[in-house]
Write an enzyme that holds these catalytic residues in place. Structure first.
Site, mmCIF file in Angstrom:
data_model
loop_
_atom_site.group_PDB
_atom_site.id
_atom_site.type_symbol
_atom_site.label_atom_id
_atom_site.label_comp_id
_atom_site.label_asym_id
_atom_site.label_seq_id
_atom_site.Cartn_x
_atom_site.Cartn_y
_atom_site.Cartn_z
ATOM 1 N NE ARG A 199 -2.478 -1.336 3.482
ATOM 2 C CZ ARG A 199 -2.377 -2.570 3.959
ATOM 3 N NH1 ARG A 199 -2.831 -3.599 3.260
ATOM 4 N NH2 ARG A 199 -1.834 -2.805 5.131
ATOM 5 C CD GLU A 257 -1.739 -3.179 14.937
ATOM 6 O OE1 GLU A 257 -1.754 -2.707 13.790
ATOM 7 O OE2 GLU A 257 -2.609 -2.959 15.794
HETATM 8 P P1 AMP Z 1 4.251 -1.544 11.851
HETATM 9 O O1 AMP Z 1 5.532 -2.145 11.365
HETATM 10 O O2 AMP Z 1 3.709 -2.216 13.068
HETATM 11 O O3 AMP Z 1 4.372 -0.045 12.036
HETATM 12 O O4 AMP Z 1 3.162 -1.824 10.739
HETATM 13 C C1 AMP Z 1 3.075 -1.017 9.633
HETATM 14 C C2 AMP Z 1 2.723 -1.802 8.398
HETATM 15 O O5 AMP Z 1 1.696 -2.755 8.609
HETATM 16 C C3 AMP Z 1 2.225 -0.879 7.320
HETATM 17 O O6 AMP Z 1 2.861 -1.265 6.111
HETATM 18 C C4 AMP Z 1 0.734 -1.089 7.272
HETATM 19 O O7 AMP Z 1 0.315 -1.217 5.947
HETATM 20 C C5 AMP Z 1 0.470 -2.344 8.043
HETATM 21 N N1 AMP Z 1 -0.466 -2.168 9.168
HETATM 22 C C6 AMP Z 1 -0.158 -2.327 10.482
HETATM 23 N N2 AMP Z 1 -1.229 -2.150 11.261
HETATM 24 C C7 AMP Z 1 -2.244 -1.841 10.431
HETATM 25 C C8 AMP Z 1 -3.614 -1.521 10.641
HETATM 26 N N3 AMP Z 1 -4.153 -1.489 11.876
HETATM 27 N N4 AMP Z 1 -4.377 -1.242 9.559
HETATM 28 C C9 AMP Z 1 -3.839 -1.278 8.324
HETATM 29 N N5 AMP Z 1 -2.561 -1.568 8.057
HETATM 30 C C10 AMP Z 1 -1.760 -1.854 9.096
#
Ligand code: AMP
Length: 175
Positions: A63, A100
């Site tokens: 995305r 996450e």
């Molecule tokens: P993080 O590494 O935990 O900051 O996760 C970020 C990545 O995971 C991004 O590339 C987002 O596209 C995806 N992502 C994580 N949590 C969500 C969420 N609650 N909704 C949509 N995309 C998420």
């Protein structure tokens, strides 16, 4: 948060417990499908970096590509993809990361960023910061000067910013 951010937030669909219990997934496809919201999103994400003479905008699969490519065009910069393992065809640098709802690895082409080039990293959502932190390390390993990290959405309770010290971090819609 300004009026534009609230208006953009209204175009984001929230899905409870997706893809697993406890996660509130932010689905940006309604926003991307709106002519006005898509343009406003690109403008809002790019704006803080308009005068920073960015050379390369890095987008994170998948995305992140959708935001980073028009932001690169808007800033007069090149676009660089950071991808999941095995997708890029040439020599790569790799970094492990956690997110996450999972863990993984990201890759970048070794010649994608030149020594001293000004880099902006873009993704749709800043959650725990693991993905962005891994991308930051990849860009720095190639000699890039990471000027900032820009996100459409920031999940503030997860404190992803704390993993990204020292960079100009901007998000448009915060939860
Ligand atoms: P993080 O590494 O935990 O900051 O996760 C970020 C990545 O995971 C991004 O590339 C987002 O596209 C995806 N992502 C994580 N949590 C969500 C969420 N609650 N909704 C949509 N995309 C998420």
């Amino acid at each position: 948060m300004g009026v534009d951010a609230e208006w953009l937030r209204a175009h984001v669909r929230e899905l409870a417990d997706h893809p697993e219990p406890g996660v509130s997934f932010k689905d940006i496809t309604p926003l991307l499908a709106s002519t006005e919201a898509f343009a406003a999103m690109v403008d809002a994400v790019a704006a803080p970096y308009a005068s920073m003479e960015i050379d390369k905008v890095i987008g994170i699969e998948a995305r992140g590509f959708v935001l980073a490519a028009p932001v690169a065009y808007s800033l007069g910069a090149g676009f660089v993809p950071v991808r999941k393992p095995g997708k890029l065809p040439w020599h790569v640098e790799s970094e492990a990361y956690t997110l996450e709802y999972g863990a993984g690895e990201l890759e970048i082409h070794r010649d994608a960023v030149g020594e001293g080039e000004k880099v902006l990293i873009i993704d749709d959502v800043l959650a725990t910061g693991g993905t962005a932190a891994a991308t930051l390390r990849l860009a720095q390993r190639l000699g890039g000067d990471v000027i900032g990290l820009g996100f459409l959405i920031e999940l503030t309770l997860l404190e992803g910013r704390s993993q990204l010290d020292g960079s100009a971090i901007h998000s448009v819609v915060r939860y």
